[in-house]
Scaffold this motif. Structure first.
Motif, short mmCIF file in Angstrom:
data_model
loop_
_atom_site.label_atom_id
_atom_site.label_comp_id
_atom_site.label_asym_id
_atom_site.label_seq_id
_atom_site.Cartn_x
_atom_site.Cartn_y
_atom_site.Cartn_z
N CYS A 82 42.49 22.45 -42.73
CA CYS A 82 43.09 23.46 -41.85
C CYS A 82 44.61 23.30 -41.81
CB CYS A 82 42.51 23.36 -40.44
SG CYS A 82 40.80 23.94 -40.30
N VAL A 152 37.73 28.24 -44.42
CA VAL A 152 39.13 28.02 -44.04
C VAL A 152 40.01 29.13 -44.61
CG1 VAL A 152 41.12 26.50 -44.38
CG2 VAL A 152 38.90 25.53 -43.78
N LEU A 180 41.52 29.14 -37.30
CA LEU A 180 41.17 27.84 -37.88
C LEU A 180 40.46 26.94 -36.88
CD1 LEU A 180 44.38 27.11 -39.98
CD2 LEU A 180 42.15 27.90 -40.80
N ARG A 184 36.98 24.82 -37.32
CA ARG A 184 36.81 23.41 -36.96
C ARG A 184 35.67 23.22 -35.97
NH1 ARG A 184 41.97 20.13 -35.24
NH2 ARG A 184 40.31 18.58 -35.13
#
Length: 246
Positions: A82, A152, A180, A184
């Motif tokens: 990221c 991503v 992002l 995650r």
């Protein structure tokens, strides 16, 4: 007055000509004539005319690979890719007017669109290569690396293109961070989906039976002890026995 570096002068000349002549109508000769240099100077910096439209991606790809190669083993690999994606964002966010103009032109010229897609694939491959190495030896390591790297890139590009379609209005850094962060939150550091049930610890089951007990009954009772329903029933039977002997 500071002289503009030749590379930058060529980029400025190209993007000054594109609005009036269009990408296809602007030749390399037109660009070098406006910049006041020769054709040899153009090809010293840009192998093709497409490269003058995307002048910084080769350097950015190199920086991304070096950034990932320098990652420590104790770093979260998802967070690392990221952060690598955010490095690319700077190419656009630092020059919003240039980025918006290029975005509009890319939407209109199929050749530029194909070139852009090839660049995006290379970024995704760089992320996937890093993740494959980090996940090596784990189940479905290649699949997980490819899926996460694609996630991503998709999250980054969704936020970036929304900003470009809005003519560079808004906080693109915050938008990309939000996208992002969603990626995650969907994956654990080891690459497994967030929210996945943790594997149950291995239980040790001790079964006592008379030597004369039929095998079919032994199998039935062992299976019952190893299933959740069987364990619940066994627990209830133990509680009944305790009540009777109290």
């Amino acid at each position: 007055m500071t002289k503009v570096p030749m590379r930058d002068a060529l980029i400025e000349a190209a993007f000054a000509l594109f609005p009036d002549r269009g990408y296809d109508g602007t030749t390399v000769d037109d660009i070098v004539a406006r910049a006041g240099v020769g054709r040899r100077s153009f090809f010293r910096y840009f192998p093709t005319k497409e490269d003058v439209v995307f002048p910084d991606h080769e350097h950015s790809l190199t920086e991304m690979r070096e950034f990932l190669e320098a990652a420590r083993d104790d770093e979260d690999p998802i967070a690392k890719v990221c952060d690598a994606a955010r490095m690319v964002l700077g190419l656009y966010a630092d020059k919003p007017a240039f980025s918006v103009q290029r975005y509009r032109m890319t939407r209109q010229v199929p050749g530029l669109r194909a070139y852009e897609l090839s660049v995006v694939r290379r970024y995704q491959q760089a992320l996937a290569t890093y993740l494959r190495a980090r996940f090596a030896g784990s189940p479905q390591s290649t699949l997980r690396a490819d899926v996460i790297s694609a996630s991503v890139v998709a999250a980054h590009n969704h936020a970036l293109r929304s900003w470009l379609r809005a003519d560079g209005d808004g906080d693109v850094w915050a938008a990309v961070d939000e996208a992002l962060d969603l990626v995650r939150s969907a994956w654990h550091p080891d690459g497994s989906p967030a929210g996945a049930a943790a594997p149950e610890p291995d239980d040790v089951v001790v079964f006592v039976a008379r030597r004369s007990t039929p095998m079919w009954r032994v199998v039935r009772d062992v299976e019952a002890a190893l299933t959740p329903a069987g364990r619940a029933e066994e627990s209830g039977q133990a509680a009944d026995l305790a009540d009777r002997t109290a």
